[in-house]
Scaffold this motif. Sequence first.
Motif, PDB file in Angstrom:
ATOM      1  N   UNK A   1       0.814  -1.238   0.000  1.00 13.87           N
ATOM      2  CA  UNK A   1       0.000   0.000   0.000  1.00 13.87           C
ATOM      3  C   UNK A   1       0.836   1.272   0.000  1.00 13.87           C
ATOM      4  N   UNK A   2       1.997   1.246   0.663  1.00 11.77           N
ATOM      5  CA  UNK A   2       2.824   2.460   0.697  1.00 11.77           C
ATOM      6  C   UNK A   2       3.306   2.800  -0.713  1.00 11.77           C
TER       7      UNK A   2
ATOM      8  N   UNK B   1       1.903   1.680  -3.444  1.00  6.55           N
ATOM      9  CA  UNK B   1       0.732   1.883  -4.264  1.00  6.55           C
ATOM     10  C   UNK B   1       0.176   3.302  -4.130  1.00  6.55           C
ATOM     11  N   UNK B   2       0.253   3.858  -2.922  1.00  5.25           N
ATOM     12  CA  UNK B   2      -0.228   5.224  -2.716  1.00  5.25           C
ATOM     13  C   UNK B   2       0.506   6.166  -3.655  1.00  5.25           C
TER      14      UNK B   2
ATOM     15  N   UNK C   1      -7.679   6.682 -11.085  1.00 10.09           N
ATOM     16  CA  UNK C   1      -7.917   5.315 -10.627  1.00 10.09           C
ATOM     17  C   UNK C   1      -9.380   5.139 -10.242  1.00 10.09           C
TER      18      UNK C   1
ATOM     19  N   UNK D   1      -7.229  14.020   7.031  1.00  9.77           N
ATOM     20  CA  UNK D   1      -7.673  12.636   6.898  1.00  9.77           C
ATOM     21  C   UNK D   1      -9.151  12.578   6.477  1.00  9.77           C
TER      22      UNK D   1
ATOM     23  N   UNK E   1      -9.231  13.139   2.848  1.00  6.61           N
ATOM     24  CA  UNK E   1      -8.837  11.915   2.142  1.00  6.61           C
ATOM     25  C   UNK E   1     -10.038  10.984   2.045  1.00  6.61           C
ATOM     26  N   UNK E   2     -10.734  10.824   3.166  1.00 13.74           N
ATOM     27  CA  UNK E   2     -11.915   9.964   3.205  1.00 13.74           C
ATOM     28  C   UNK E   2     -12.971  10.458   2.217  1.00 13.74           C
TER      29      UNK E   2
ATOM     30  N   UNK F   1     -12.045   9.716  -1.413  1.00 11.63           N
ATOM     31  CA  UNK F   1     -12.182   8.309  -1.774  1.00 11.63           C
ATOM     32  C   UNK F   1     -13.640   7.878  -1.808  1.00 11.63           C
TER      33      UNK F   1
ATOM     34  N   UNK G   1     -10.006   8.208  -6.231  1.00 11.43           N
ATOM     35  CA  UNK G   1      -8.930   7.565  -5.483  1.00 11.43           C
ATOM     36  C   UNK G   1      -7.568   8.177  -5.802  1.00 11.43           C
TER      37      UNK G   1
ATOM     38  N   UNK H   1      -7.374  11.082  -3.524  1.00 12.66           N
ATOM     39  CA  UNK H   1      -7.197  10.603  -2.155  1.00 12.66           C
ATOM     40  C   UNK H   1      -5.752  10.181  -1.925  1.00 12.66           C
ATOM     41  N   UNK H   2      -5.160   9.493  -2.927  1.00 12.01           N
ATOM     42  CA  UNK H   2      -3.780   9.028  -2.759  1.00 12.01           C
ATOM     43  C   UNK H   2      -2.788  10.182  -2.837  1.00 12.01           C
TER      44      UNK H   2
ATOM     45  N   UNK I   1      -2.890  11.519   0.488  1.00 13.71           N
ATOM     46  CA  UNK I   1      -2.238  10.583   1.409  1.00 13.71           C
ATOM     47  C   UNK I   1      -0.728  10.742   1.347  1.00 13.71           C
TER      48      UNK I   1
ATOM     49  N   UNK J   1       0.377  13.814   3.196  1.00  8.79           N
ATOM     50  CA  UNK J   1       0.320  13.586   4.644  1.00  8.79           C
ATOM     51  C   UNK J   1       1.472  12.683   5.080  1.00  8.79           C
ATOM     52  N   UNK J   2       1.714  11.665   4.247  1.00 10.13           N
ATOM     53  CA  UNK J   2       2.771  10.687   4.532  1.00 10.13           C
ATOM     54  C   UNK J   2       4.133  11.361   4.624  1.00 10.13           C
TER      55      UNK J   2
END
Lengths: 287, 317
Positions: free
Chosen positions: B55-56, B58-59, B67, B272, B275-276, B279, B285, B288-289, B292, B295-296
Amino acid sequence: MSSTRTLVSPAALARPRGRAVYWTVFTSVVLLFALAFLFPVYWMATGAMKSPDEVAQTPPTLVPKEWHLRGYTDAWDLMQLPTHLWNTVVQAAGAWLFQLVLCTAAAYALSKLRPVFGKVILGGILATLMVPAQALVVPKYLTVADLGLLNDPLAIWLPAVANAFNLYLLKRFFDQIPRDVLEAAEIDGAGKLRTLWSIVLPMSRPVLGVVSIFALVAVWQDFLWPLMVFSDTDKQPISVALVQLSQNIQLTVLIAAMVIASIPMVAMFLIFQRHIIAGISAGSTKG
Amino acid sequence: MTKTAQRRTVEKVTVRPVRAKPPERGAGRRLPDQLRAYAFLLGGLVCFGLFSWYPALRAIVIAFQKYTPGAPPEWVGTANFTRVLDDPEFAAAWRNTLTFTLLALLIGFAIPFVLALVLNELRHAKAFFRVVVYLPVMIPPVVSALLWKWFYDPGTGLANEVLRFLHLPTSNWSNGADTALVSLVIVATWANMGGTVLIYLAALQSIPGELYEAAELDGANLLQRVRHVTIPQTRFVILMLMLLQIIATMQVFTEPFVITGGGPENATVTVLYLIYKYAFLYNDFGGACALSVMLLVFLGIFSAIYLRLTRSEGEDA
């Protein structure tokens, strides 16, 4: 209890003025704690027992005029709490079991079995500590969706295993077990699995207890992840169901449901409080 | 540690030559041993691979794609980032999240420290204090949020009732655009401070009493002792908790989602939450990514500092 010296000297406390100040502070802290932390819980538990009119009235009553259990029984029936509580239990128990079995096995391998690339793997696991969990929910959700695990408890169980903190905790604990003990077992003819089961695990009870509590609490308290993966109402844990149902339900019934949702974790805490509190305090100072 | 272990194996070689193992470096390098080691590792590795590492990566990939689940992804370059950046909610979400974190540091950090300082001086009912302060932590966050939503109710809520009882002006709490964020910080502080207090208490107990004695002999009063003994002695724990709290509060979701729904007027939309929304409300998506990843990166810096500090401290000890 312990006679170690703190900020205020024992001599200062022994003086009459010191004593007066001490008891004043003590009483105010007791009152403050009761008001700030116990009163909301009391308010919730009794609010559910008031009649719908009484709970909405101003000024509110401190003690219900009449005690009704209707709020609780209605919550139990109308909000399908048995289903949601059972879902939560299944999700938490599975996450606990998966985490205990797979994390323990992996930690044992990393600590004692010396796999090639073991250091690289450990590094990769520790690196995930740097990635804030919530920032990854969306790609994690897509992966779970691709695997066809939406609305399946496996969507809670398997990601729970990818918990670097618990795995590292276990690994650190296993590191302290002397190699000699394991070698002695091997000389007596025990295989690796047998050594893990009969030597390592019994010696690791404290850390297994800590990991178990962390695992259970984490699933019981989580909200965002189950909200994403359980769109099917019948599969939702209690935290998600509460929010979904909170809009169009009578206040007393909702409050009763909130109390019921809190009971399992609060009860567990009251039973294991010594261990839980000791775990939090110890974990922090060691870093 | 490894050196002593090595010496021990050497000793064993001399005592029990029949059972002698190859020296440390080669130990466990035989193929069956390796297969066994990996059999134990397998479950954990699969889970980490699927739900953490993949997932990391993939984000990052999806952040540059259009997507939609079920359809083949399409590369769009930085379009997701520019779209998200242009969203007026983006600035609001970051501003709210940073304000929330800052307020949580001011309120949710000073109060537990003072509380722990006072509790550490009390000689009676220690167990009571510890249990009671940790009680809210064990109440599910959703329940805490719903509970406070009820308290904040402008008509019949307890919060205004208390203000009226004290003859103070009432507030809109979570329903007012200018008070909503603070109201959420109060909920988060109430719900989480138990853990912080307990960690501080443990740190305070590890301060050697002689330091206070010496300071007192030098004529330091109470506040000076706090400043020159307590704070320097707990400096490391304070720093750690501060970093942990920044990382945790930057990911706030439950309170705004349950209590305010992001409103009023976007006053409590957090990163967050956004992001929700991207998505699950906009079905975007890619956006959202992209969010993400931002934020990451932002939180990754704090996490890296945290890990680095804890590791170096661990080596000192």
